[in-house]
Design a protein around this motif. Structure first.
Motif, PDB file in Angstrom:
ATOM      1  N   ILE A 238      22.085   0.462  39.894  1.00 41.04           N
ATOM      2  CA  ILE A 238      22.789   1.631  39.363  1.00 41.04           C
ATOM      3  C   ILE A 238      24.306   1.393  39.419  1.00 41.04           C
ATOM      4  CG2 ILE A 238      23.340   4.077  39.743  1.00 41.04           C
ATOM      5  CD1 ILE A 238      20.457   4.541  40.505  1.00 41.04           C
ATOM      6  N   GLY A 239      24.776   0.770  40.512  1.00 38.96           N
ATOM      7  CA  GLY A 239      26.202   0.450  40.622  1.00 38.96           C
ATOM      8  C   GLY A 239      26.640  -0.487  39.505  1.00 38.96           C
ATOM      9  N   ALA A 240      25.817  -1.501  39.223  1.00 38.14           N
ATOM     10  CA  ALA A 240      26.143  -2.448  38.158  1.00 38.14           C
ATOM     11  C   ALA A 240      26.193  -1.742  36.809  1.00 38.14           C
ATOM     12  CB  ALA A 240      25.104  -3.572  38.122  1.00 38.14           C
ATOM     13  N   TYR A 241      25.253  -0.848  36.593  1.00 42.30           N
ATOM     14  CA  TYR A 241      25.216  -0.098  35.330  1.00 42.30           C
ATOM     15  C   TYR A 241      26.453   0.781  35.187  1.00 42.30           C
ATOM     16  CZ  TYR A 241      24.166   4.161  32.745  1.00 42.30           C
ATOM     17  OH  TYR A 241      24.269   5.266  31.946  1.00 42.30           O
ATOM     18  N   GLU A 242      26.839   1.449  36.295  1.00 43.40           N
ATOM     19  CA  GLU A 242      28.029   2.317  36.267  1.00 43.40           C
ATOM     20  C   GLU A 242      29.270   1.522  35.879  1.00 43.40           C
ATOM     21  OE1 GLU A 242      28.862   5.536  37.100  1.00 43.40           O
ATOM     22  OE2 GLU A 242      26.870   6.333  37.489  1.00 43.40           O
ATOM     23  N   ARG A 243      29.437   0.340  36.506  1.00 37.87           N
ATOM     24  CA  ARG A 243      30.614  -0.488  36.225  1.00 37.87           C
ATOM     25  C   ARG A 243      30.652  -0.881  34.766  1.00 37.87           C
ATOM     26  NH1 ARG A 243      32.419  -5.052  40.205  1.00 37.87           N
ATOM     27  NH2 ARG A 243      33.297  -5.568  38.189  1.00 37.87           N
ATOM     28  N   MET A 244      29.445  -1.199  34.241  1.00 37.70           N
ATOM     29  CA  MET A 244      29.343  -1.598  32.845  1.00 37.70           C
ATOM     30  C   MET A 244      29.789  -0.476  31.913  1.00 37.70           C
ATOM     31  SD  MET A 244      25.777  -2.911  31.376  1.00 37.70           S
ATOM     32  CE  MET A 244      25.183  -1.279  30.984  1.00 37.70           C
ATOM     33  N   GLN A 245      29.315   0.739  32.203  1.00 36.63           N
ATOM     34  CA  GLN A 245      29.658   1.892  31.361  1.00 36.63           C
ATOM     35  C   GLN A 245      31.153   2.173  31.397  1.00 36.63           C
ATOM     36  OE1 GLN A 245      28.251   3.506  29.170  1.00 36.63           O
ATOM     37  NE2 GLN A 245      26.148   4.066  29.583  1.00 36.63           N
ATOM     38  N   VAL A 246      31.741   2.142  32.617  1.00 36.00           N
ATOM     39  CA  VAL A 246      33.164   2.428  32.750  1.00 36.00           C
ATOM     40  C   VAL A 246      33.961   1.401  31.959  1.00 36.00           C
ATOM     41  CG1 VAL A 246      35.097   2.443  34.366  1.00 36.00           C
ATOM     42  CG2 VAL A 246      32.979   3.625  34.954  1.00 36.00           C
ATOM     43  N   ARG A 247      33.594   0.115  32.121  1.00 37.01           N
ATOM     44  CA  ARG A 247      34.317  -0.951  31.431  1.00 37.01           C
ATOM     45  C   ARG A 247      34.244  -0.760  29.920  1.00 37.01           C
ATOM     46  NH1 ARG A 247      31.903  -6.179  32.942  1.00 37.01           N
ATOM     47  NH2 ARG A 247      31.547  -5.131  34.915  1.00 37.01           N
ATOM     48  N   ARG A 248      33.090  -0.333  29.451  1.00 32.99           N
ATOM     49  CA  ARG A 248      32.877  -0.169  28.021  1.00 32.99           C
ATOM     50  C   ARG A 248      33.879   0.816  27.421  1.00 32.99           C
ATOM     51  NH1 ARG A 248      28.201   3.726  26.285  1.00 32.99           N
ATOM     52  NH2 ARG A 248      28.758   4.054  24.121  1.00 32.99           N
ATOM     53  N   PHE A 249      34.111   1.925  28.129  1.00 34.62           N
ATOM     54  CA  PHE A 249      35.025   2.916  27.567  1.00 34.62           C
ATOM     55  C   PHE A 249      36.476   2.589  27.878  1.00 34.62           C
ATOM     56  CE2 PHE A 249      31.277   5.716  27.179  1.00 34.62           C
ATOM     57  CZ  PHE A 249      31.422   5.965  25.839  1.00 34.62           C
ATOM     58  N   GLU A 250      36.741   1.935  29.022  1.00 33.13           N
ATOM     59  CA  GLU A 250      38.129   1.616  29.355  1.00 33.13           C
ATOM     60  C   GLU A 250      38.682   0.602  28.363  1.00 33.13           C
ATOM     61  OE1 GLU A 250      39.674   3.399  31.792  1.00 33.13           O
ATOM     62  OE2 GLU A 250      37.741   4.385  31.820  1.00 33.13           O
ATOM     63  N   GLU A 251      37.813  -0.312  27.897  1.00 37.17           N
ATOM     64  CA  GLU A 251      38.280  -1.315  26.942  1.00 37.17           C
ATOM     65  C   GLU A 251      38.703  -0.679  25.634  1.00 37.17           C
ATOM     66  OE1 GLU A 251      35.235  -4.200  26.531  1.00 37.17           O
ATOM     67  OE2 GLU A 251      35.741  -5.163  28.426  1.00 37.17           O
ATOM     68  N   GLY A 252      38.005   0.392  25.280  1.00 32.95           N
ATOM     69  CA  GLY A 252      38.295   1.052  24.004  1.00 32.95           C
ATOM     70  C   GLY A 252      39.537   1.921  24.055  1.00 32.95           C
ATOM     71  N   ARG A 253      40.101   2.113  25.250  1.00 34.95           N
ATOM     72  CA  ARG A 253      41.232   3.028  25.358  1.00 34.95           C
ATOM     73  C   ARG A 253      42.529   2.426  24.863  1.00 34.95           C
ATOM     74  NH1 ARG A 253      41.048   7.253  28.986  1.00 34.95           N
ATOM     75  NH2 ARG A 253      43.020   6.744  29.894  1.00 34.95           N
TER      76      ARG A 253
END
Lengths: 266, 306
Positions: free
Chosen positions: B291-306
């Motif tokens: 779950i931690g790995a998934y969370e990091r992935m999701q955060v990275r996905r949106f931070e890159e788009g910012r």
């Protein structure tokens, strides 16, 4: 223009057949005249007529629709707010926690979410029923709304908002006259997704339900455990039709956002 | 930069952050703390069926009595009874095998989608997503229609002369795997498709120009580049499958239960809330890393788009 190789074409054909054949069979057999679900007895709509006279089933359907409508409305408001908070408010304190809380429910096993919500309602001494299922569904579905709306907010040209603010438009008005019209398709798509998710949920509703608040999936589940019945085929067909319509509409409204909400890398 | 002037300007701006925050805190985070608390309680024939109950009106005395009443009995039970351990292991086994099967089936499908003409791709994505939004319950039920003893699969196999008489499909592990793969296929295909679709074709062309065979180019270029999609799809399938209830309950046999079923029966059949809570706490701990790995992935996905 690229062409598909034979291998790729075969894969696609088999993949889509695998995805759609079981549902197609279910739909076809809902029009089967025979009471024996495995024997074809000709076309008939008699099981749909049976449905219309099943009081309990109609009551469960109405419950489910009311819960889906209420929770999807709440989820859309809260989910859009969360999406705005995550994309437009910079790095406020507790931002990490908010994003963690938004993404976690999407993969959390439903039995854990359901159990924890029920224990909360018991601890808070809330009467269980319509309101507790609605609150639970809101919690789950608002996260899907957030992801859909967030994808849209990340995409669009922010200079429009900045221009409005530079010209002295207050933030609240900027939101309603500039931002909201631009993200409206994603918000609508989020609403429809939340609606269909709520309509489909069995596990969380089973934990958080109370006397008199039987939803359609709870009802279907108790019938399915006893085996396949033609009436159930008919109910499922109706439900599939409703949800499919909602999702096709959602996709048309938001080409990008609705295609794969909650799924990374898009 | 924050377009709305950062946090804490007007009441409207504050509400936008506070409302979803408060909601998720109260209905997502707080419940976990309650689950943890009740996992340390003891079963009782009462309403609610556990003790101790925190009595705030009794002040300090009440808090003392509450703390004294806590026990780790439920965790000791889970740790010592092989039934529970076997249930966890079976869940992880089924989740791992299902994820592997999903990857084997989902990868070629995602690959074919990414190779399709651009105009067709949007339609294909839509076609793959659509079944995911129809009720899991209905999709599982559809397979009961097919897999039952006098169902369509046996009818077809007998008619084709592959088998002489109907075999049992329902209530076997095979049925569970069919249900898992069927239900979670979109979760695997979409992230894979997303990474494969973004891939630069010129890399493959360069490999071909340099005399690299297509099969070798796939192993050397396509597969490594699509690893983020493999990880994303794997996590999106593995985590929820570990706690799955509906699929093993309706398609599986009466043998060893998955942990989601064990939790369900402890709660609904045995009315043992502390043990059900302890099962949830342990499951959450087991899933903490993915779950931690998934969370990091999701955060990275949106931070890159910012």
């Amino acid at each position: 223009m690229r062409r598909l190789s034979v291998f790729n074409l075969t894969t696609l054909a088999f993949g889509l057949a695998f995805l759609y054949l079981p549902i197609a069979i279910l739909v076809i057999y809902s029009f089967n005249d025979s009471r024996l679900v495995t024997v074809w007895g000709g076309w008939s709509t008699r099981w749909y007529a049976v449905l219309l006279h099943d009081r309990d089933l109609l009551a469960a359907t109405l419950n489910s629709l009311a819960i889906a409508l209420a929770s999807a409305t709440l989820a859309t408001i809260l989910g859009t707010m969360a999406a705005l908070a995550l994309t437009r408010f910079g790095r406020f304190r507790g931002r990490m926690l908010l994003s963690a809380m938004v993404y976690a429910p999407l993969v959390m096993p439903e039995v854990i979410t359901g159990l924890s919500l029920l224990l909360l309602f018991v601890a808070a001494d809330v009467d269980r029923g319509f309101s507790t299922i609605t609150a639970s569904h809101t919690t789950l579905t608002m996260c899907f709304v957030t992801i859909v709306v967030q994808s849209r907010l990340v995409d669009f040209d922010r200079s429009l908002e900045e221009a409005a603010m530079d010209l002295g438009c207050p933030p609240l008005r900027t939101f309603f006259s500039v931002t909201l019209p631009l993200i409206a398709p994603a918000v609508a798509a989020g609403f429809l997704l939340a609606f269909s998710l709520s309509l489909d949920d069995l596990v969380i509703a089973s934990f958080t339900t109370g006397p008199g608040a039987t939803t359609l999936p709870i009802r279907i589940y108790s019938e399915v455990r006893l085996g396949v019945k033609p009436e159930i085929n008919a109910v499922c067909t109706v439900l599939v039709a409703v949800v499919a319509t909602a999702i096709v509409m959602a996709s048309l409204l938001s080409k990008r956002g609705a295609a794969a909400p909650g799924l990374p890398g898009r | 930069m924050s377009a709305f002037g950062g946090a804490g300007k007007g009441w409207g701006a504050r509400l936008v952050v506070i409302a979803p925050y408060a909601w998720l805190f109260a209905l997502f985070l707080l419940p976990f703390l309650i689950v943890f608390k009740i996992s340390l309680s003891q079963t009782a024939i009462a309403q609610p069926p556990y003790t101790p109950v925190l009595d705030l009106a009794a002040g300090w005395e009440g808090a003392r009595a509450f703390l004294d009443g806590l026990s780790a009995d439920s965790f000791v039970l889970i740790g010592s009874d092989t039934l529970y351990i076997a249930s966890y292991l079976r869940s992880l086994e089924i989740a791992a095998v299902s994820t592997a099967l999903l990857l084997l089936i989902g990868y070629p499908l995602a690959y074919a989608m990414a190779r399709a003409p651009a105009r067709l791709q949007a339609v294909l994505v839509m076609l793959v997503v659509l079944p995911f939004w129809t009720s899991l319950l209905i999709r599982v039920y559809a397979w009961i229609n097919i897999l039952q003893r006098d169902g369509l699969l046996n009818q077809a196999l007998v008619r084709l002369g592959i088998i002489d008489e109907p075999t049992t499909w329902l209530a076997t592990d095979a049925a569970i795997y069919v249900g898992m793969v069927y239900s979670y296929l979109p979760f695997m295909v979409l992230p894979l498709y997303a990474t494969l679709q973004k891939m630069d074709d010129s890399l493959l062309e360069a490999a071909a120009d340099l005399g690299c065979r297509r099969f070798k180019a796939f192993w050397a270029i396509t597969l490594p580049l699509s690893l983020p999609g493999v990880v994303a799809g794997g996590l999106l399938c593995f985590i929820p499958i570990s706690g799955e209830f509906v699929i093993p309950d309706l398609l599986g046999g009466s043998g060893q239960m998955m942990i989601g079923q064990t939790l369900w029966s402890e709660f609904f059949a045995n009315k043992d809330w502390p043990v059900a809570s302890a099962i949830a706490v342990v499951l959450l701990c087991v899933l903490l890393v993915p779950i931690g790995a998934y969370e990091r992935m999701q955060v990275r996905r949106f931070e890159e788009g910012r």
